[in-house]
Every structure is written in C-alpha cells, then in structure tokens.
Design a protein around this motif. Structure first.
Motif, PDB file in Angstrom:
ATOM      1  N   HIS A  75      -3.325   6.221 -11.534  1.00 25.69           N
ATOM      2  CA  HIS A  75      -4.517   5.632 -10.923  1.00 25.69           C
ATOM      3  C   HIS A  75      -4.836   4.290 -11.560  1.00 25.69           C
ATOM      4  CE1 HIS A  75      -6.076   9.947  -9.918  1.00 25.69           C
ATOM      5  NE2 HIS A  75      -4.889   9.699  -9.425  1.00 25.69           N
ATOM      6  N   VAL A  76      -4.800   4.238 -12.885  1.00 21.29           N
ATOM      7  CA  VAL A  76      -5.162   3.010 -13.582  1.00 21.29           C
ATOM      8  C   VAL A  76      -4.136   1.911 -13.310  1.00 21.29           C
ATOM      9  CG1 VAL A  76      -5.650   2.040 -15.827  1.00 21.29           C
ATOM     10  CG2 VAL A  76      -6.352   4.335 -15.321  1.00 21.29           C
ATOM     11  N   MET A  85      -2.330   1.598 -10.604  1.00 19.08           N
ATOM     12  CA  MET A  85      -2.440   1.143  -9.217  1.00 19.08           C
ATOM     13  C   MET A  85      -3.695   0.324  -8.978  1.00 19.08           C
ATOM     14  SD  MET A  85       0.217   1.663  -7.868  1.00 19.08           S
ATOM     15  CE  MET A  85       1.055   1.565  -9.414  1.00 19.08           C
ATOM     16  N   LEU A  86      -4.721   0.520  -9.831  1.00 22.16           N
ATOM     17  CA  LEU A  86      -5.913  -0.343  -9.787  1.00 22.16           C
ATOM     18  C   LEU A  86      -5.498  -1.792  -9.983  1.00 22.16           C
ATOM     19  CD1 LEU A  86      -8.571   1.134  -9.544  1.00 22.16           C
ATOM     20  CD2 LEU A  86      -9.054   0.531 -11.873  1.00 22.16           C
ATOM     21  N   ILE A 121      -3.958  -8.394  -3.558  1.00 20.73           N
ATOM     22  CA  ILE A 121      -4.911  -9.259  -2.843  1.00 20.73           C
ATOM     23  C   ILE A 121      -4.740 -10.707  -3.310  1.00 20.73           C
ATOM     24  CG2 ILE A 121      -7.056  -9.309  -4.197  1.00 20.73           C
ATOM     25  CD1 ILE A 121      -6.803  -8.462  -0.553  1.00 20.73           C
ATOM     26  N   THR A 154       0.832  -1.214   0.000  1.00 19.14           N
ATOM     27  CA  THR A 154       0.000   0.000   0.000  1.00 19.14           C
ATOM     28  C   THR A 154       0.863   1.259   0.000  1.00 19.14           C
ATOM     29  OG1 THR A 154      -0.390  -0.677   2.273  1.00 19.14           O
ATOM     30  CG2 THR A 154      -2.270  -0.552   0.857  1.00 19.14           C
ATOM     31  N   VAL A 182     -11.122  15.775 -11.439  1.00 18.54           N
ATOM     32  CA  VAL A 182     -11.029  14.379 -11.858  1.00 18.54           C
ATOM     33  C   VAL A 182     -11.418  14.187 -13.324  1.00 18.54           C
ATOM     34  CG1 VAL A 182     -11.768  12.047 -11.336  1.00 18.54           C
ATOM     35  CG2 VAL A 182     -11.456  13.659  -9.494  1.00 18.54           C
ATOM     36  N   LEU A 226      -6.370  15.889 -13.141  1.00 17.17           N
ATOM     37  CA  LEU A 226      -5.389  15.020 -12.487  1.00 17.17           C
ATOM     38  C   LEU A 226      -4.909  13.974 -13.476  1.00 17.17           C
ATOM     39  CD1 LEU A 226      -7.413  14.449  -9.239  1.00 17.17           C
ATOM     40  CD2 LEU A 226      -5.390  15.840  -9.445  1.00 17.17           C
ATOM     41  N   ILE A 266      -3.541  -3.188  -6.824  1.00 11.27           N
ATOM     42  CA  ILE A 266      -4.360  -3.592  -5.675  1.00 11.27           C
ATOM     43  C   ILE A 266      -4.860  -5.014  -5.866  1.00 11.27           C
ATOM     44  CG2 ILE A 266      -6.527  -3.157  -4.495  1.00 11.27           C
ATOM     45  CD1 ILE A 266      -6.112  -0.226  -4.960  1.00 11.27           C
ATOM     46  N   VAL A 267      -5.322  -5.323  -7.075  1.00 10.43           N
ATOM     47  CA  VAL A 267      -5.858  -6.663  -7.335  1.00 10.43           C
ATOM     48  C   VAL A 267      -4.748  -7.708  -7.236  1.00 10.43           C
ATOM     49  CG1 VAL A 267      -7.063  -8.056  -9.017  1.00 10.43           C
ATOM     50  CG2 VAL A 267      -7.681  -5.695  -8.741  1.00 10.43           C
ATOM     51  N   VAL A 276      -1.128  13.659  -8.380  1.00 16.32           N
ATOM     52  CA  VAL A 276      -1.818  14.825  -7.818  1.00 16.32           C
ATOM     53  C   VAL A 276      -1.184  16.109  -8.343  1.00 16.32           C
ATOM     54  CG1 VAL A 276      -2.289  16.050  -5.681  1.00 16.32           C
ATOM     55  CG2 VAL A 276      -2.511  13.606  -5.759  1.00 16.32           C
ATOM     56  N   ILE A 328       1.678   1.985  -3.521  1.00 18.82           N
ATOM     57  CA  ILE A 328       0.503   2.533  -4.207  1.00 18.82           C
ATOM     58  C   ILE A 328       0.308   3.998  -3.827  1.00 18.82           C
ATOM     59  CG2 ILE A 328      -1.973   2.258  -4.513  1.00 18.82           C
ATOM     60  CD1 ILE A 328      -1.599  -0.686  -3.958  1.00 18.82           C
ATOM     61  N   LEU A 329       0.555   4.314  -2.537  1.00 14.72           N
ATOM     62  CA  LEU A 329       0.465   5.716  -2.091  1.00 14.72           C
ATOM     63  C   LEU A 329       1.441   6.599  -2.857  1.00 14.72           C
ATOM     64  CD1 LEU A 329      -0.482   7.892  -0.044  1.00 14.72           C
ATOM     65  CD2 LEU A 329       1.371   7.162   1.416  1.00 14.72           C
ATOM     66  N   VAL A 344       0.073   7.130  -6.470  1.00 14.82           N
ATOM     67  CA  VAL A 344      -1.085   8.025  -6.538  1.00 14.82           C
ATOM     68  C   VAL A 344      -0.657   9.457  -6.241  1.00 14.82           C
ATOM     69  CG1 VAL A 344      -3.308   8.538  -5.480  1.00 14.82           C
ATOM     70  CG2 VAL A 344      -2.749   6.230  -6.057  1.00 14.82           C
ATOM     71  N   SER A 345       0.337   9.627  -5.340  1.00 19.22           N
ATOM     72  CA  SER A 345       0.824  10.979  -5.029  1.00 19.22           C
ATOM     73  C   SER A 345       1.464  11.641  -6.242  1.00 19.22           C
ATOM     74  CB  SER A 345       1.842  10.919  -3.896  1.00 19.22           C
ATOM     75  OG  SER A 345       1.268  10.358  -2.761  1.00 19.22           O
TER      76      SER A 345
END
Lengths: 137, 81
Positions: free
Chosen positions: A87-88, A90-91, A98, A43, A61, A82, A94-95, A54, A46-47, A50-51
């Motif tokens: 974003h895409v 990091m989507l 998991i 995570t 958005v 943005l 995340i998957v 910004v 990922i942070l 995403v940063s």
C-alpha cells in the motif's frame, strides 16, 4: 488446478487491463489515446501490487489491537492484519503517475501548437514533407 | 473482502477501460477514464487499502481528470480512432 486459477481472479483482470493499456499505447494513433492507455497500464500495475497485500479470512487494516494506552494491547498474529508495505509503495506510484501525466500533457500541448494536429500519422507526414523540402534545396 | 462485490467492480473496470480507448470523442474518453479511476478507488477500499484509495480519489481521479480536460480544451477534441 481450476480452483487455483479462479482464486487468483484479481491477477487475471490485472493482465487483461495491462494488455488493454499496451494495445492503446501501440495501436492507437491519437496521442491523447496513447496517454489514456499509459494511465490504464499504470493503474493495472498498482492493482497487482495491492492484490498481493490482501489476505484471506478476517484480516483487518489496523495492525494493533487495544486502546493504545496499554490496556488490552497485545501483539497480534501476522495473519490478522493486511500487509501495509505494498500500500505504501503504491501511494508513491500514484503520485509519480500523475506527475508523468502532467509532463506528457504539457508536451502534447506544445506538439499541437507546432503541428496543429494530434494524430501521429499526420505529424509524421508533416515531418517527412519538411525534411524532403530541406534536402531538395 | 467480499468476492461478489469484487467481481462486479472488476467487470465495471474492464468495461470502462475498453470504452475509454474506443470512444472517438476525446472529452468523453477522458470522463470515462475518471469513472475508471473512481471504480479503481472503490475496489481498493473494498480490498482494505484505504490510504491508496483516497490518494487515488483525490490525485488520480480528481487532478488527473482536471489536467486531461484542460489539455483537451487547449487542443482538439476529435480523434480519428
């Protein structure tokens, strides 16, 4: 210089979180704790990504203005929205994270069934005993 | 992007991360990890990454916590460190 450091505070927190996760993976002996550390590590990365996306100011958005039917629609400046690329990416991350967690937890249940403990040092002691017993015979 | 809200959320995230790796009860640690994921999701909504935020809320915090709780229930709940 101080202003430059303070303006990027997201990146400092990202490094702190990454080191917390790394310590949990290397320093903790319980296997579930190691897995929690791996989650925190993922995570934090990922942070960071995403940063990057910004932008300062009033960036929004949606990347197009107008109602979508040609009325009042115009190409807007890059500074007005943005960056959607991190974003895409990091989507997907995340998957993937998991999925790795699920495989790791399944392996953990198998380890517990075989050795009846989740502590790394106890598992190592059991394995050492078993191998020395085998060489004695 | 509101920097005051950003700072508060980041402090909560670091506190949750430190608590999650230091608590000896594994079920509590897993629940705190879920709280960490939800704070992360709030932070991403606040930074404008709405798609990442709801994926994290459903997949990361939801399914991840459920998988962890199931694994802790099947194995032992106590941890030595």
């Amino acid at each position: 210089m101080l202003e430059y450091i303070l303006a990027k505070y997201n990146f400092w927190i990202y490094v702190i979180l990454m080191m917390i996760g790394l310590y949990a993976m290397m320093g903790k002996r319980n296997l579930v704790k190691k897995l929690i550390g791996m989650n925190i590590f993922q995570t934090s990365i990922i942070l960071f990504f995403v940063s990057i996306g910004v932008k300062a100011g009033d960036a929004t958005v949606p990347i197009l203005k107008g109602d979508g039917h040609g009325h009042g629609e115009h190409l807007i400046q890059v500074a007005d929205y943005l960056n959607p690329l991190p974003h895409v990416l990091m989507l997907t991350a995340i998957v993937v994270s998991i999925a790795t967690t699920g495989v790791a937890l399944a392996t953990l249940i198998l380890i517990y069934k075989r050795y009846n403990t989740l502590e790394e040092d106890e598992i190592m002691a059991i394995r050492k005993d078993a191998s020395s017993y085998k060489t004695q015979r | 992007m509101i920097w005051q809200l950003d700072i508060v959320l980041l402090i909560f995230i670091v506190v949750c991360a430190i608590a999650a790796i230091n608590i000896k009860d594994l079920l509590s640690a897993v629940i705190i990890l879920g709280a960490y994921s939800f704070f992360m999701c709030l932070l991403w909504t606040e930074m404008g990454a709405v798609d990442v935020a709801f994926t994290e809320a459903s997949v990361g915090a939801g399914i991840g916590t459920v998988l962890f709780i199931a694994a802790v229930n099947k194995t032992s709940r106590r941890s030595k460190d």
